[in-house]
Structures are given as structure tokens and as C-alpha cells.
Design an enzyme around this catalytic site. Structure first.
Site, PDB file in Angstrom:
ATOM      1  N   GLU A   1       0.825  -1.204   0.000  1.00 37.38           N
ATOM      2  CA  GLU A   1       0.000   0.000   0.000  1.00 37.38           C
ATOM      3  C   GLU A   1       0.864   1.260   0.000  1.00 37.38           C
ATOM      4  O   GLU A   1       1.933   1.288   0.602  1.00 37.38           O
ATOM      5  CB  GLU A   1      -0.899   0.031   1.247  1.00 37.38           C
ATOM      6  CG  GLU A   1      -1.881  -1.114   1.317  1.00 37.38           C
ATOM      7  CD  GLU A   1      -2.660  -1.115   2.623  1.00 37.38           C
ATOM      8  OE1 GLU A   1      -3.652  -1.853   2.723  1.00 37.38           O
ATOM      9  OE2 GLU A   1      -2.277  -0.371   3.556  1.00 37.38           O
TER      10      GLU A   1
ATOM     11  N   CYS B   1       2.993   8.506   1.429  1.00 33.80           N
ATOM     12  CA  CYS B   1       3.409   7.470   2.376  1.00 33.80           C
ATOM     13  C   CYS B   1       3.653   6.192   1.601  1.00 33.80           C
ATOM     14  O   CYS B   1       2.809   5.781   0.794  1.00 33.80           O
ATOM     15  CB  CYS B   1       2.329   7.263   3.435  1.00 33.80           C
ATOM     16  SG  CYS B   1       2.669   5.912   4.595  1.00 33.80           S
TER      17      CYS B   1
ATOM     18  N   CYS C   1       4.324  -7.427   7.224  1.00 32.40           N
ATOM     19  CA  CYS C   1       5.166  -6.942   8.315  1.00 32.40           C
ATOM     20  C   CYS C   1       5.350  -8.052   9.344  1.00 32.40           C
ATOM     21  O   CYS C   1       4.405  -8.793   9.643  1.00 32.40           O
ATOM     22  CB  CYS C   1       4.535  -5.714   8.977  1.00 32.40           C
ATOM     23  SG  CYS C   1       5.566  -4.954  10.248  1.00 32.40           S
TER      24      CYS C   1
ATOM     25  N   CYS D   1       2.694  -6.123  15.787  1.00 31.76           N
ATOM     26  CA  CYS D   1       1.946  -5.155  16.599  1.00 31.76           C
ATOM     27  C   CYS D   1       0.453  -5.498  16.556  1.00 31.76           C
ATOM     28  O   CYS D   1      -0.123  -5.651  15.485  1.00 31.76           O
ATOM     29  CB  CYS D   1       2.185  -3.745  16.080  1.00 31.76           C
ATOM     30  SG  CYS D   1       3.926  -3.264  16.080  1.00 31.76           S
TER      31      CYS D   1
ATOM     32  N   CYS E   1      -2.201  -3.430  14.327  1.00 35.88           N
ATOM     33  CA  CYS E   1      -1.931  -3.091  12.926  1.00 35.88           C
ATOM     34  C   CYS E   1      -2.363  -4.198  11.986  1.00 35.88           C
ATOM     35  O   CYS E   1      -1.994  -5.365  12.173  1.00 35.88           O
ATOM     36  CB  CYS E   1      -0.444  -2.801  12.748  1.00 35.88           C
ATOM     37  SG  CYS E   1      -0.007  -2.278  11.078  1.00 35.88           S
TER      38      CYS E   1
ATOM     39  N   GLU F   1       8.772  -2.769   8.281  1.00 36.93           N
ATOM     40  CA  GLU F   1       9.732  -2.051   9.126  1.00 36.93           C
ATOM     41  C   GLU F   1      10.910  -1.604   8.263  1.00 36.93           C
ATOM     42  O   GLU F   1      11.724  -2.426   7.827  1.00 36.93           O
ATOM     43  CB  GLU F   1      10.218  -2.958  10.261  1.00 36.93           C
ATOM     44  CG  GLU F   1      11.434  -2.452  11.030  1.00 36.93           C
ATOM     45  CD  GLU F   1      11.285  -1.040  11.565  1.00 36.93           C
ATOM     46  OE1 GLU F   1      12.155  -0.203  11.242  1.00 36.93           O
ATOM     47  OE2 GLU F   1      10.308  -0.776  12.304  1.00 36.93           O
TER      48      GLU F   1
ATOM     49  N   LEU G   1       6.503   4.633  19.518  1.00 38.71           N
ATOM     50  CA  LEU G   1       6.731   4.258  20.914  1.00 38.71           C
ATOM     51  C   LEU G   1       5.472   3.649  21.520  1.00 38.71           C
ATOM     52  O   LEU G   1       5.487   2.531  22.022  1.00 38.71           O
ATOM     53  CB  LEU G   1       7.174   5.483  21.714  1.00 38.71           C
ATOM     54  CG  LEU G   1       7.773   5.198  23.079  1.00 38.71           C
ATOM     55  CD1 LEU G   1       9.097   4.464  22.942  1.00 38.71           C
ATOM     56  CD2 LEU G   1       7.962   6.483  23.880  1.00 38.71           C
ATOM     57  N   HIS G   2       4.388   4.410  21.562  1.00 40.65           N
ATOM     58  CA  HIS G   2       3.053   3.925  21.918  1.00 40.65           C
ATOM     59  C   HIS G   2       2.869   3.506  23.371  1.00 40.65           C
ATOM     60  O   HIS G   2       1.777   3.101  23.756  1.00 40.65           O
ATOM     61  CB  HIS G   2       2.627   2.775  21.010  1.00 40.65           C
ATOM     62  CG  HIS G   2       2.731   3.110  19.559  1.00 40.65           C
ATOM     63  ND1 HIS G   2       2.033   4.156  18.986  1.00 40.65           N
ATOM     64  CD2 HIS G   2       3.482   2.576  18.567  1.00 40.65           C
ATOM     65  CE1 HIS G   2       2.339   4.226  17.712  1.00 40.65           C
ATOM     66  NE2 HIS G   2       3.219   3.294  17.436  1.00 40.65           N
TER      67      HIS G   2
ATOM     68  N   ASN H   1      -7.294   3.925  14.985  1.00 43.86           N
ATOM     69  CA  ASN H   1      -8.151   3.633  13.839  1.00 43.86           C
ATOM     70  C   ASN H   1      -8.518   2.154  13.886  1.00 43.86           C
ATOM     71  O   ASN H   1      -7.646   1.296  13.707  1.00 43.86           O
ATOM     72  CB  ASN H   1      -7.426   3.986  12.532  1.00 43.86           C
ATOM     73  CG  ASN H   1      -8.361   4.002  11.343  1.00 43.86           C
ATOM     74  OD1 ASN H   1      -9.511   3.590  11.437  1.00 43.86           O
ATOM     75  ND2 ASN H   1      -7.863   4.469  10.217  1.00 43.86           N
TER      76      ASN H   1
ATOM     77  N   CYS I   1      -2.776   1.468   7.933  1.00 45.76           N
ATOM     78  CA  CYS I   1      -1.796   0.568   7.329  1.00 45.76           C
ATOM     79  C   CYS I   1      -2.309  -0.873   7.249  1.00 45.76           C
ATOM     80  O   CYS I   1      -2.703  -1.459   8.252  1.00 45.76           O
ATOM     81  CB  CYS I   1      -0.519   0.621   8.154  1.00 45.76           C
ATOM     82  SG  CYS I   1       0.815  -0.352   7.470  1.00 45.76           S
TER      83      CYS I   1
END
Length: 497
Positions: free
Chosen positions: A227, A242, A249, A253, A256, A300, A355-356, A440, A487
Site C-alpha cells: 500500500e 506514504c 510486516c 503489533c 496493525c 519495518e 513508541l506507543h 483507527n 496501514c
């Protein structure tokens, strides 16, 4: 067969020289190709003999648009089809070993003007259904090896992919990682035109899931797509882009969508460049200039380091893409050796870190890399990069209801940032910028848990605490909610349709 985006000016000059043609033709031809967003080839810049030779040996591009969606806010999301065979064939081109079938693919080069978009099926595309290892279990094989510290980060995908697709990779060893992923992190493609903008954007309304719809069939399986996103600026003549660095990935996470099916492979530098060219073409159609580019899409970037940096050199450098180094942002989940290596490159790019969470326990529960790289180590690496480059780093922080949005966590985040980089004098703000991202919704994460966006009141409270503690903080404006803008969402939707 290589595509034009695989070449630098120097390598194309070498190719022309090997054919006994002037080297000087390469620069003006390739610059015209980049300036047009990869949409126009002009034989007059080469001459008929050289153009014919090039058409027989080099494809205009190796990717195509598998799906295109445009949101009500103007955001455009592209699902780009890529090929499975990514081995460079530039050396074969020099020795004249390209096959007749390969040469026939370059027929678009024989016409002056816009290239005709490829529409035929990719016969080599590999469907998820053909993989021996279920896609939902991909992270079980990847993550334990990747984050054990026993594999070189830059070569991880070379070692892991054979295991992933042979069906021989065991999944039992990663059960703790799956079970511990109890929370969320931010999708990378919801970017603002300027990730370092100091002014807060308006808060989004409370979350509602996007309407369900069925996408038309594409020429590429979801296993062979990535994407990229174009986001028009509030300025009428500019836009931000972007791009992705990997197909899928391996970060795991829980928030995601792009990590749900694991990683297929890393993209080549040419495939990354072609995303930039597709976005530049879209911007030109809108009468806009693609001014900034962020690596916040799928994958990543620092685990595909060499290809990402090679692509950025072509995109940002004055010779070709000419977007400018300070207009490129590389976003990482916090791969410390990669951050230090990027610092040593001294290219002047912007850095953003996902970081989150301000503490290791919360972060490792929602981001598996938290077990490999501690919050303190990540922030120290970011500080080293910021000091060496002079670029203000961005700390990305997705707000998740009941997970990382408490007053205490806001206080801890402020303390960390003020400790690692104290204000230059009392009352001055610390330099790292915190980009707060309203979650999201993507449905169940890798762990099966679903997350929610905090209330507007709670998000404002979190922001207020940071600002009261002299931290630069703002909200990222959400984009493309009605087109699966986060994403990995569009790719997942195509896979389910």
C-alpha cells in the site's frame, strides 16, 4: 527483466556505455522519467537506436496499480501489485541474456507519451492459499527468531522467509508472544503532510467502523501487494506521500492490520521508488507537487535498510526525484542498531519512532520488539540521532482506551522526554515532538483482542498533561477513514473479498 526504477544515473550510464552509446543520454532520460511520475518516455532524448535497444532489455516499471480508492477528504490509497521474482537482472541486460518473453514486456517503451498501465494477471503471483504455513500463524515463526537477538537484523528476512513458506517453521515457540500481545500500536500510513507540525489538528469524531464493501478482483493476489497513500495538503498545490518498505510486516503489533499475515518479503529499492513515482503521478493529475514522503506504510524500514536507503538516495537526491532529504521521514518501531546506522549515514532525513507506551511492560505487551529494545534504549538512540542530524525527532503514540491513555502514563512519558533531553532553560519546551494518534479500528488484532479509541475528553486530557510538562505535542489528523486508510487495511479487505 529490470525496470527503469532499478537504475541510478550511474548504472544506466554504464549500461549505455556497454552498448557503445553515449553515457550522457542516461541522465536526461531518467530525469524526464522521474519528473513525469514514471508516466512518460521520450525517444528524442535517446535517439531511435538506443531507445530500441533499451525497449528490448528494460521494462518501464515492474509494478501496477491493483486497486485505487479515494476518500471524501481527498486522500488517495493505492494497492500496488509487485512481482515475486525480484532478482536483479541488470548484469544479464549488459550481456544480452534477456529472453524474448522478457523483452516483450517492455512494449510500452516503444510509444512516446504516457505508458499504458499493465492490466494482465501476474502469473507468478503467489496466493496465500498456496502457502503451506497458515497466514495467521506467520508471526509465530518470525517473531521468536527475529527478536531473540541471535539473528542479524538486516539479514533476518533472508533466514526467516524460507522457514515461513516451507511449512517447516515451528509455531509453538512463539505462543508467549501471541498471548502477551494484549494491546495496540499505531498504523503507519495515517500520516500528516508534515509529521513535525507543531500545531494541533482538530480532534476526530468518535470512532465508527468504515462501511463494508466488496472490492473488484485485481490482477495480483494480496500476498503480492503493498500500500501507498497520497494525502493532499491544506495548501492547494502540495501533497504528502506514504510508502511501504516490505510486503506485509513481521513486527506483530497487535493494533496493525499489515502484520496479521506476517511478512512476505522486503521490497527492492526499485519497487520502493515506483511507489514514489505512482504517488507523484497522482499528485500531478491533481495539479499538486508531492512535497514530503514518509516511510510509514507496510513493513519495518530498518529491517530492509539497504534497499530503503538506496531508494531514498534516488527519491531525495537532486539528480532524480529531487524531493529533498529533509522532506523524507523514516519511521521505525524502534530498531536501535538501525537508528544508529541511519545516524552514521548522515543523510539529514527526519526520524519518527513508534513508541506507543512509556513503560516496558505495557509496550512489550502490545509490540513484541519491546522485549528486544527497551524504551530507555530507544529514546537514547533517538537522542543520538537528533543530536547528530539536527533534525527534530517525532515520537508516535497511538491512544488506546484503557491501555496507554491514563494520566499516569502521560506523566511518565513527559518525565522520560524531559529527562533524556532537558529544556535548554526553564520554561522552554523539550525538542522531541509527540504525535498523538487516535486509534483507527481494524477489528481483532493478532491476539484476537479488539481495541477502542478513547473518548475525546480523555485524549484532550492526555495532550494537556504533556503540554503542561513542557512537551511539544499535537494530534495527528486522521485521513482516509472511509477507504481503509490505516496501514494494511485495504490489502486485508482485498484478501477477504
Amino acid at each position: 527483466m529490470p525496470s527503469l526504477s532499478d537504475f541510478t544515473i550511474s548504472s544506466l550510464e554504464d549500461l549505455f556505455a556497454s552498448w557503445s552509446f553515449p553515457r550522457a543520454n542516461a541522465a536526461r532520460f531518467l530525469r524526464h522519467f522521474y519528473n513525469s511520475g514514471g508516466q512518460s518516455l521520450d525517444p528524442s532524448r535517446l535517439g531511435p537506436a538506443l531507445f530500441k535497444r533499451l525497449a528490448e532489455n528494460v521494462s518501464p516499471r515492474s509494478t501496477t496499480i491493483a486497486a485505487r480508492r479515494q476518500a471524501a477528504d481527498g486522500t488517495i490509497k493505492l494497492l500496488i501489485g509487485v512481482k515475486d521474482n525480484v532478482k536483479s537482472q541488470i548484469s544479464n541486460v549488459k550481456s544480452g541474456e534477456s529472453s524474448h518473453a522478457e523483452r516483450s514486456e517492455a512494449s510500452g517503451l516503444e510509444l512516446r507519451g504516457p505508458i499504458e498501465e499493465a492490466t494482465g494477471p501476474d502469473e507468478s503471483a503467489r496466493s496465500f492459499s498456496r502457502l503451506k504455513l497458515p497466514q495467521d500463524d506467520a508471526h509465530k515463526t518470525l517473531l521468536p527468531l527475529l527478536y531473540s537477538g541471535e539473528l542479524p537484523q538486516d539479514d533476518a528476512h533472508k533466514i526467516l522467509l524460507p522457514l515461513l513458506y516451507s511449512g517447516e517453521g515451528g509455531g509453538e515457540g512463539s505462543a508467549p508472544i501471541r498471548q502477551s500481545a494484549q494491546s495496540v500500536t499505531a498504523p503507519h500510513s495515517d500520516s500528516t503532510p508534515s509529521p513535525l507540525s507543531p500545531a494541533p489538528c482538530p480532534l476526530p469524531t468518535a470512532h465508527s467502523s468504515p462501511p463494508a464493501y466488496r472490492l473488484p478482483p485485481t490482477a495480483y493476489s494480496p500476498a503480492s501487494t503493498v500500500e501507498c497513500v497520497l494525502m493532499p495538503s491544506h495548501l492547494p498545490d502540495r501533497a504528502a506521500g506514504c510508502v511501504s518498505s516490505q510486503i506485509g510486516c513481521a513486527m506483530g503489533c497487535d493494533f496493525c492490520a499489515s502484520t496479521k499475515s506476517g511478512v512476505e518479503r522486503s521490497l527492492t529499492s526499485g519497487e520502493i521508488v515506483e511507489q514514489f513515482l505512482w504517488l507523484r503521478s497522482e499528485a500531478l493529475k491533481l495539479g499538486r507537487r508531492l512535497q514530503t514522503l514518509v516511510f510509514m506504510g507496510m513493513g519495518e524500514p530498518l529491517l530492509n535498510y539497504d534497499n530503503v536507503v538506496a531508494a531514498i538516495r534516488r527519491i531525495a537526491g537532486e539528480d532524480l526525484g529531487a524531493i529533498g532529504w529533509r522532506h523524507v521521514t523514516v519511521s521505525t518501531v524502534g530498531i536501535v542498531p538501525g537508528i544508529d546506522r541511519l545516524r552514521e549515514e548522515n543523510l539529514g532525513m527526519q526520524l519518527a519512532v513508534s513508541l506507543h507506551a512509556p513503560d516496558d511492560d505495557t509496550r512489550s505487551a502490545i509490540i513484541p520488539t519491546g522485549r528486544r529494545y527497551k524504551v530507555a534504549d530507544i529514546l537514547a538512540a533517538v537522542q543520538r540521532y537528533q543530536s547528530a542530524s539536527g533534525r527534530v525527532a517525532t515520537i508516535e503514540y497511538t491512544l488506546l482506551e484503557g491501555i496507554n491513555d491514563s494520566d499516569a502514563q502521560a506523566e511518565l512519558l513527559a518525565t522520560l522526554l524531559n529527562t533524556i533531553q532537558p529544556a535548554r532553560r526553564p520554561g522552554r519546551e523539550s525538542r522531541m515532538h509527540v504525535n498523538l494518534i487516535p486509534y483507527n479500528w481494524i477489528g481483532p488484532g493478532v491476539s484476537g483482542r479488539e481495541y477502542r479509541r478513547p473518548s475525546e475528553e480523555r485524549m484532550i486530557r492526555f495532550l494537556t498533561i504533556l503540554r503542561e510538562r513542557q512537551v511539544v505535542a499535537h494530534f495527528r489528523r486522521t485521513r482516509g477513514d472511509d477507504i481503509d486508510g490505516a496501514c494494511g487495511q485495504l490489502r486485508e479487505r482485498v484478501a477477504q473479498s
